[in-house]
Enzyme design. Structure first.
Site, PDB file in Angstrom:
ATOM      1  N   TYR A  23       0.840  -1.202   0.000  1.00  0.00           N
ATOM      2  CA  TYR A  23       0.000   0.000   0.000  1.00  0.00           C
ATOM      3  C   TYR A  23       0.877   1.255   0.000  1.00  0.00           C
ATOM      4  CZ  TYR A  23      -3.156   3.638   1.594  1.00  0.00           C
ATOM      5  OH  TYR A  23      -3.854   4.816   1.705  1.00  0.00           O
ATOM      6  N   GLU A  45     -10.860   5.013   4.414  1.00  0.00           N
ATOM      7  CA  GLU A  45     -10.521   5.942   5.503  1.00  0.00           C
ATOM      8  C   GLU A  45     -11.655   6.031   6.514  1.00  0.00           C
ATOM      9  OE1 GLU A  45      -7.606   7.079   6.110  1.00  0.00           O
ATOM     10  OE2 GLU A  45      -6.619   6.777   4.190  1.00  0.00           O
ATOM     11  N   TRP A  53      -5.120   0.777  10.795  1.00  0.00           N
ATOM     12  CA  TRP A  53      -5.068   0.686   9.337  1.00  0.00           C
ATOM     13  C   TRP A  53      -4.822  -0.756   8.915  1.00  0.00           C
ATOM     14  CZ3 TRP A  53      -7.230   3.085   5.743  1.00  0.00           C
ATOM     15  CH2 TRP A  53      -6.770   3.074   4.429  1.00  0.00           C
TER      16      TRP A  53
END
Length: 178
Positions: A23, A45, A53
């Site tokens: 990522y 998000e 995350w």
């Protein structure tokens, strides 16, 4: 000089799983290809708010599948049956407010597409705003887009700087892509 940025440093010191490296190196701080990808990044998000995350990246494929491959028009037409289906899906973040925010935000983006040609056009028109102005705009326009969620969304999609430390090996690659 050494990397000092938190996320870059954690990735390159190996403190995060491999899913972060991919990522970080290929998406974080790079522009989205189209409105659906922008919407998908926003949904990730939103789903991350209050969580790690790592959880979101691990559930990403399931989140994408559950939300119609992040197709704005499809998500905007989700019904209460879809909300119920999502709340029962163990592969995603099952929080009603986040699910409702996704549907609401898809409808808002449809309106922005109609008035500005695309969601990306609307975002581009706003470049030059201070971070405080971005946050105020996103809180007024969307649901579940608070200070950190907005900031991370804008950094992750290259609308504001700061995704990568200048000493990060990906810094120039991300900068060139903008």
């Amino acid at each position: 000089m050494a990397i000092t940025h938190g996320y870059c440093l954690a990735v390159y010191e190996g403190r995060l799983s491999d899913i972060h490296k991919h990522y970080h190196d290929n998406e974080y701080g790079f522009p989205a290809k189209d409105d659906n990808e922008l919407f998908g990044r926003m949904l990730l998000e939103i789903n991350q708010a209050g969580l790690s995350w790592d959880i979101v990246l691990k559930k990403r494929a399931s989140i994408k599948a559950a939300y119609a491959d992040f197709e704005i028009d499809k998500v905007a037409n989700f019904t209460e049956d879809d909300v119920t289906r999502l709340l029962q899906n163990p592969g995603i973040i099952r929080m009603r407010l986040k699910i409702l925010a996704a549907i609401h935000n898809a409808k808002v983006i449809q309106n922005l597409q109609n008035s500005h040609g695309s969601y990306a056009n609307w975002l581009t028109e706003k470049q030059g705003l201070s971070i405080e102005e971005w946050i105020k705009l996103f809180k007024k326009t969307f649901k579940f887009m608070g200070k950190e969620t907005t900031k991370e969304f804008l950094m992750s999609t290259a609308y504001i700087p700061g995704a990568h430390d200048p000493e990060c090996p990906i810094f120039n690659k991300a900068k060139i892509s903008q």
